[in-house]
Design a protein around this motif. Structure first.
Motif: not given
Length: 259
Positions: A94, A98-99, A201
């Motif tokens: 990430c 944010e992945p 995730a």
């Protein structure tokens, strides 16, 4: 990831110490062995990256502040300890939360789900897509229970209220594989009411890159810290939200925090 899978398979169905974290929530020697292997590689190759892992590297203040690896060394530990061959290694990279890279590896079936943000998602090298089913009535619904008894009860009540308005219901016992199965259309929709970052995730990116929709349990924007998810094809996702409207996902008075 393949070597981590081999470690898990080599220890599978063999005697090993099991620690209890809660009712139904356990950690095996295999969890720790796989984690140690993956963490050692990440530390060597990416020494400046943060690490967030289920068993021994809890989240710090830097999880949303740069590059962070989010790892579940053995998702589906209850299956694993019971000799049920349905578990996986789950890893995501990430950037500011944010992945951007995701890998979900099922060693029992030698299936590698892999996605890079903006570059699509593949299963053993072949592109995959989410379901095109238009309605829940036409769909296979995957759900899972988690370790919160109240939320699990609400999940069952919701399914009971919707039944028989779907083709069938499946409970895989691995949130990560459940989401991966939604990404490739094996499940038309996957719903879970009690997840953690290491569960989802990777799956967030898998579903997005497969052309699907993944939201929090109320249909809002998802993050790696969302406590519930709805994932699958866009049409059935919308139909599920319509049918589930007004049916509570949480205990009366709960404000969304974990119990």
């Amino acid at each position: 990831m393949e070597e981590g899978g081999r470690i898990a398979l080599n220890m599978f169905r063999k005697p090993q110490d099991i620690a209890v974290k809660g009712r139904g929530n356990i950690v095996t020697e295999a969890d720790l062995a796989v984690e140690a292997h993956v963490v050692r590689i990440l530390a060597r190759e990416f020494p400046d990256h943060a690490l967030f892992s289920e068993e021994s590297h809890p989240a710090g203040t830097d999880v949303a502040d740069g590059w962070t690896w989010v790892l579940d060394p053995l998702d589906g530990t209850r299956n694993y300890a019971s000799g049920i061959p349905f578990f996986c290694i789950n890893l995501a990279l990430c950037y500011v939360g944010e992945p951007v890279l995701a890998v979900t590896y099922d060693p029992n079936h030698d299936e590698m789900f892999h996605a890079i943000k903006g570059q699509g998602v593949r299963l053993n090298g072949e592109p995959i897509r989410v379901s095109e089913k238009a309605t829940l009535q036409a769909s296979v619904l995957g759900i899972d229970m988690g370790y919160d008894d109240i939320r699990a009860g609400y999940m069952l009540e919701l399914v009971r209220a919707l039944w028989p308005g779907m083709q069938s219901v499946r409970i895989p016992g691995s949130a990560a594989l459940g989401i991966a199965y939604a990404a490739c259309g094996r499940y038309d929709l996957f719903v879970h009411n009690n997840v953690f970052p290491w569960d989802i995730a990777a799956g967030i990116l898998l579903v997005r890159e497969a052309g699907g929709i993944i939201t929090d349990r109320d249909g809002g924007p998802v993050s790696i810290f969302s406590e519930g998810i709805i994932a699958g094809g866009g049409h059935v996702h919308s139909d599920f939200l319509r049918l589930a409207a007004g049916r509570p996902w949480r205990q009366s008075g709960e404000e969304g925090g974990r119990t």
